[in-house]
Design an enzyme around this catalytic site. Structure first.
Site, mmCIF file in Angstrom:
data_model
loop_
_atom_site.group_PDB
_atom_site.id
_atom_site.type_symbol
_atom_site.label_atom_id
_atom_site.label_comp_id
_atom_site.label_asym_id
_atom_site.label_seq_id
_atom_site.Cartn_x
_atom_site.Cartn_y
_atom_site.Cartn_z
ATOM 1 N N ASP A 29 0.867 -1.176 0.000
ATOM 2 C CA ASP A 29 0.000 0.000 0.000
ATOM 3 C C ASP A 29 0.898 1.219 0.000
ATOM 4 O O ASP A 29 1.946 1.213 0.638
ATOM 5 C CB ASP A 29 -0.893 0.007 1.255
ATOM 6 C CG ASP A 29 -2.116 0.888 1.058
ATOM 7 O OD1 ASP A 29 -3.240 0.362 1.039
ATOM 8 O OD2 ASP A 29 -1.938 2.122 0.906
ATOM 9 N N LYS A 197 -20.813 -7.965 -12.247
ATOM 10 C CA LYS A 197 -20.608 -7.370 -10.927
ATOM 11 C C LYS A 197 -21.496 -6.140 -10.721
ATOM 12 O O LYS A 197 -22.177 -5.978 -9.698
ATOM 13 C CB LYS A 197 -19.126 -7.003 -10.770
ATOM 14 C CG LYS A 197 -18.819 -5.981 -9.718
ATOM 15 C CD LYS A 197 -19.008 -6.512 -8.325
ATOM 16 C CE LYS A 197 -19.041 -5.374 -7.334
ATOM 17 N NZ LYS A 197 -18.631 -5.720 -6.030
ATOM 18 N N ASN A 201 -25.088 -5.400 -8.018
ATOM 19 C CA ASN A 201 -25.366 -4.285 -7.108
ATOM 20 C C ASN A 201 -26.563 -3.465 -7.576
ATOM 21 O O ASN A 201 -27.321 -2.937 -6.766
ATOM 22 C CB ASN A 201 -24.121 -3.411 -6.951
ATOM 23 C CG ASN A 201 -23.121 -4.053 -6.004
ATOM 24 O OD1 ASN A 201 -23.452 -5.004 -5.302
ATOM 25 N ND2 ASN A 201 -21.907 -3.549 -5.975
ATOM 26 N N ARG A 204 -29.760 -5.130 -6.474
ATOM 27 C CA ARG A 204 -30.064 -4.877 -5.054
ATOM 28 C C ARG A 204 -30.590 -3.447 -4.868
ATOM 29 O O ARG A 204 -31.512 -3.217 -4.109
ATOM 30 C CB ARG A 204 -28.805 -5.111 -4.209
ATOM 31 C CG ARG A 204 -29.092 -5.294 -2.718
ATOM 32 C CD ARG A 204 -27.935 -5.990 -2.027
ATOM 33 N NE ARG A 204 -28.020 -5.906 -0.589
ATOM 34 C CZ ARG A 204 -28.708 -6.764 0.187
ATOM 35 N NH1 ARG A 204 -29.359 -7.762 -0.363
ATOM 36 N NH2 ARG A 204 -28.713 -6.627 1.493
ATOM 37 N N HIS A 235 -44.697 -15.628 -0.510
ATOM 38 C CA HIS A 235 -44.841 -16.233 -1.840
ATOM 39 C C HIS A 235 -43.468 -16.783 -2.246
ATOM 40 O O HIS A 235 -42.453 -16.099 -2.036
ATOM 41 C CB HIS A 235 -45.314 -15.159 -2.829
ATOM 42 C CG HIS A 235 -45.590 -15.695 -4.201
ATOM 43 N ND1 HIS A 235 -44.588 -16.072 -5.062
ATOM 44 C CD2 HIS A 235 -46.751 -15.943 -4.836
ATOM 45 C CE1 HIS A 235 -45.123 -16.522 -6.190
ATOM 46 N NE2 HIS A 235 -46.441 -16.459 -6.073
ATOM 47 N N ARG A 237 -41.842 -16.941 -4.903
ATOM 48 C CA ARG A 237 -41.014 -16.231 -5.889
ATOM 49 C C ARG A 237 -40.936 -14.728 -5.608
ATOM 50 O O ARG A 237 -40.598 -13.951 -6.484
ATOM 51 C CB ARG A 237 -41.555 -16.493 -7.303
ATOM 52 C CG ARG A 237 -41.174 -17.873 -7.844
ATOM 53 C CD ARG A 237 -41.807 -18.181 -9.177
ATOM 54 N NE ARG A 237 -43.259 -18.286 -9.086
ATOM 55 C CZ ARG A 237 -43.916 -19.354 -8.603
ATOM 56 N NH1 ARG A 237 -43.232 -20.399 -8.180
ATOM 57 N NH2 ARG A 237 -45.223 -19.371 -8.542
ATOM 58 N N CYS A 251 -20.776 0.920 -2.860
ATOM 59 C CA CYS A 251 -21.049 0.008 -3.975
ATOM 60 C C CYS A 251 -22.428 0.219 -4.561
ATOM 61 O O CYS A 251 -22.582 0.645 -5.693
ATOM 62 C CB CYS A 251 -20.919 -1.426 -3.481
ATOM 63 S SG CYS A 251 -19.491 -1.642 -2.439
ATOM 64 N N LYS A 311 -24.352 1.408 7.312
ATOM 65 C CA LYS A 311 -25.231 0.322 7.726
ATOM 66 C C LYS A 311 -24.776 -0.210 9.084
ATOM 67 O O LYS A 311 -23.788 0.272 9.649
ATOM 68 C CB LYS A 311 -25.282 -0.790 6.690
ATOM 69 C CG LYS A 311 -23.983 -1.530 6.501
ATOM 70 C CD LYS A 311 -24.237 -2.704 5.575
ATOM 71 C CE LYS A 311 -23.045 -3.588 5.479
ATOM 72 N NZ LYS A 311 -23.298 -4.747 4.612
ATOM 73 N N LYS A 391 -35.337 2.051 10.595
ATOM 74 C CA LYS A 391 -34.782 0.739 10.208
ATOM 75 C C LYS A 391 -35.625 -0.433 10.729
ATOM 76 O O LYS A 391 -35.221 -1.584 10.603
ATOM 77 C CB LYS A 391 -33.352 0.584 10.752
ATOM 78 C CG LYS A 391 -32.312 1.459 10.085
ATOM 79 C CD LYS A 391 -32.105 1.165 8.613
ATOM 80 C CE LYS A 391 -31.440 -0.162 8.349
ATOM 81 N NZ LYS A 391 -31.150 -0.343 6.915
HETATM 82 N N1 SAJ Z 1 -30.152 -1.536 2.630
HETATM 83 C C1 SAJ Z 1 -31.506 -1.223 2.761
HETATM 84 N N2 SAJ Z 1 -32.410 -2.256 2.779
HETATM 85 C C2 SAJ Z 1 -32.020 -3.550 2.662
HETATM 86 C C3 SAJ Z 1 -30.648 -3.862 2.520
HETATM 87 C C4 SAJ Z 1 -29.739 -2.823 2.504
HETATM 88 O O1 SAJ Z 1 -31.909 -0.072 2.878
HETATM 89 O O2 SAJ Z 1 -32.907 -4.421 2.715
HETATM 90 C C5 SAJ Z 1 -29.147 -0.455 2.617
HETATM 91 C C6 SAJ Z 1 -28.090 -0.581 3.725
HETATM 92 O O3 SAJ Z 1 -28.562 -0.045 4.938
HETATM 93 C C7 SAJ Z 1 -26.945 0.203 3.134
HETATM 94 C C8 SAJ Z 1 -27.066 -0.084 1.634
HETATM 95 O O4 SAJ Z 1 -28.380 -0.540 1.433
HETATM 96 O O5 SAJ Z 1 -27.084 1.598 3.333
HETATM 97 C C9 SAJ Z 1 -26.075 -1.101 1.122
HETATM 98 O O6 SAJ Z 1 -25.865 -2.136 2.082
HETATM 99 P P1 SAJ Z 1 -25.820 -3.681 1.717
HETATM 100 O O7 SAJ Z 1 -25.643 -4.395 2.986
HETATM 101 O O8 SAJ Z 1 -27.006 -4.059 0.895
HETATM 102 O O9 SAJ Z 1 -24.574 -3.821 0.739
HETATM 103 P P2 SAJ Z 1 -23.020 -3.335 0.768
HETATM 104 O O10 SAJ Z 1 -22.929 -2.053 -0.001
HETATM 105 O O11 SAJ Z 1 -22.446 -3.367 2.128
HETATM 106 O O12 SAJ Z 1 -22.350 -4.502 -0.093
HETATM 107 C C10 SAJ Z 1 -22.767 -4.756 -1.439
HETATM 108 C C11 SAJ Z 1 -22.993 -6.261 -1.598
HETATM 109 N N3 SAJ Z 1 -23.654 -6.512 -2.883
HETATM 110 C C12 SAJ Z 1 -24.811 -7.203 -2.976
HETATM 111 O O13 SAJ Z 1 -25.394 -7.626 -2.024
HETATM 112 C C13 SAJ Z 1 -25.362 -7.437 -4.355
HETATM 113 C C14 SAJ Z 1 -21.648 -6.988 -1.506
HETATM 114 O O14 SAJ Z 1 -21.818 -8.360 -1.795
HETATM 115 C C15 SAJ Z 1 -20.664 -6.385 -2.516
HETATM 116 O O15 SAJ Z 1 -19.382 -6.976 -2.380
HETATM 117 C C16 SAJ Z 1 -20.503 -4.909 -2.206
HETATM 118 O O16 SAJ Z 1 -21.790 -4.288 -2.335
HETATM 119 C C17 SAJ Z 1 -19.514 -4.303 -3.187
HETATM 120 O O17 SAJ Z 1 -18.379 -3.997 -2.770
HETATM 121 O O18 SAJ Z 1 -19.839 -4.189 -4.379
#
Ligand code: SAJ
Length: 402
Positions: A29, A197, A201, A204, A235, A237, A251, A311, A391
């Site tokens: 680093d 990748k 994200n 989600r 459900h 699905r 992310c 989070k 939350k």
């Molecule tokens: N959040 C919600 N509601 C939910 C889930 C999360 O509001 O039901 C919010 C969290 O509070 C947070 C944000 O979304 O502010 C993101 O948090 P997260 O826990 O969903 O995800 P990250 O950003 O910590 O990590 C994500 C992950 N990607 C996926 O789940 C598809 C992780 O696997 C990846 O490695 C990471 O992004 C990355 O580095 O890309």
């Protein structure tokens, strides 16, 4: 020997895991303090299980250095910030890292990039660097997928993607990851890996945006959104995520913009989802105002935000909804709201408390922005306060929800 470039949230756990699994590893680093700390057995951030893994990796002889090593296998895990205005990726760290690798590497070396990048980054920025150099190296993209809070477990159990344009290189990279990864490792080409990748994200983000939109609809319809989602999810699905005060982290709140920026006119749903999630801090502010009015609180300094991180149970504040909310307040020249987060020791915002009891003493209303375990353990302490739980962390009557 494997040289890991970048010892941050992804690079460090990956380096430790590779070393603990028997690979010869040097972590590099450019930040002298990070290397100094690691050489002196001090971890640079908190993460479940990281300390134990660090001890194992040290026993196996992991080394840390400011210098790039001359070897034949590199993993680049440097940050990929994005430009706030046009939301495009800023590849400067990846470009600088690959350039430095090219300066020292052995001919025929494999260079794996783990950093999240926008689809097409290899073609636009990385491949030309190799072409310009006098080195013959092979490139691969193995995007990280681990989730902060559960990184160590997920490093072992998650399936992975390895993108390489030469099949034999893809297989070689796979065999290195297989020394610790018990999940399936899919080998594909670089562009498909880049896109997959970002798509994960984005998926989600859209799912969370749907939950957030439902929260707004259910408030209007006077329904409990959590109950509606719980029932719908029965459900086989349907799997709707949870609403919240916004989406933070480096992310999910960032990657979808890459698609919006590169495919204007096509990424419509993605853009709407981004906007919906970005609207949540403002929505929380409106809820706070509503509740203050209803309860006759006129002074915003009687309100306290619990949680600064993006989070629960992590110490990372990047793009956090609380910071977004505080910025909005500043824009409206409103100041004085109090803030507390058990994970943040440094003073990073105004009116920040480091003592939970003092924080509680000074506020009448607590807004739960992050569901840290700490809060659940101290539920009794906030009894008697007006609570807005964005939350759905506390399961009890008499509190306000999103
Ligand atoms: N959040 C919600 N509601 C939910 C889930 C999360 O509001 O039901 C919010 C969290 O509070 C947070 C944000 O979304 O502010 C993101 O948090 P997260 O826990 O969903 O995800 P990250 O950003 O910590 O990590 C994500 C992950 N990607 C996926 O789940 C598809 C992780 O696997 C990846 O490695 C990471 O992004 C990355 O580095 O890309």
């Amino acid at each position: 020997m494997i040289n890991i470039i970048g010892l941050g949230y992804i690079g460090l756990p990956t380096a430790l895991m590779l070393a603990a699994s028997g690979n010869e590893v040097v972590g590099t680093d450019y930040n002298k303090k990070i290397v100094d700390d690691l050489c002196n057995s001090r971890l640079t951030f908190e993460e479940e299980g990281l300390g134990e893994l660090f001890s194992k990796a040290k026993e196996k002889g992991i080394k840390f250095s400011n210098d790039y090593q001359k070897t034949d296998f590199y993993i680049v895990a440097v940050p990929t910030p994005y430009e706030k205005i046009n939301k495009k990726i800023d590849p400067k760290y990846v470009v600088a890292a690959v350039k430095s690798v090219l300066d020292v590497c052995k001919d025929g070396a494999i260079v794996v990039v783990e950093s999240t990048i926008s689809p097409g980054t290899f073609d636009t920025y990385i491949k030309p660097l190799v072409a310009e150099s006098n080195k013959k190296v092979h490139l691969a993209h193995a995007p990280e997928r681990i989730i902060p809070g559960s990184m160590i477990k997920e490093l072992v159990s998650n399936n992975r993607i390895v993108g390489a344009d030469e099949k034999t290189i893809g297989e070689k990279v796979k065999s290195v990851y297989q020394t610790f990864c018990k999940g399936d490792i899919v080998v594909t080409d670089i562009k498909t890996a880049e896109m997959s990748k970002v798509v994960e994200n984005t998926y989600r983000d859209i799912n969370i945006a749907f939950a957030n939109e439902l929260a707004k609809i259910c408030r209007e319809a006077n329904l409990d959104v959590y109950e509606v989602i719980r029932i719908a999810n029965m459900h086989p699905r349907v799997n709707i995520l949870q609403p919240g005060p916004g989406v933070g982290g480096h992310c999910i709140s960032v990657d979808p913009w890459f698609l919006v920026g590169d495919y204007p006119g096509l990424a419509n749903l993605i853009l709407t989802a981004r906007k919906t999630n970005d609207s949540m801090p403002e929505y929380v502010l409106a809820r706070i105002r509503e509740i203050m009015d209803g309860k006759g609180i006129t002074d915003v300094s009687k309100v306290g935000l619990y949680g600064l991180t993006y989070k629960e149970d992590v110490d990372d504040v990047r793009e956090s909804p609380t910071l977004q909310l505080l910025n909005l307040m500043k824009k409206h020249l409103a100041t004085g709201i109090k803030v507390y987060d058990p994970f943040i020791n440094a003073d990073i915002v105004e009116n920040q408390y480091h003592d939970f009891d003092l924080f509680l003493q000074d506020v009448e209303m607590v807004v739960i922005m992050v569901a840290h375990s700490h809060l659940k353990e101290h539920q009794e302490d906030i009894k008697g306060k007006i609570i807005l739980d964005t939350k759905n962390a506390l399961n009890r009557a008499g509190i306000y929800k999103l």
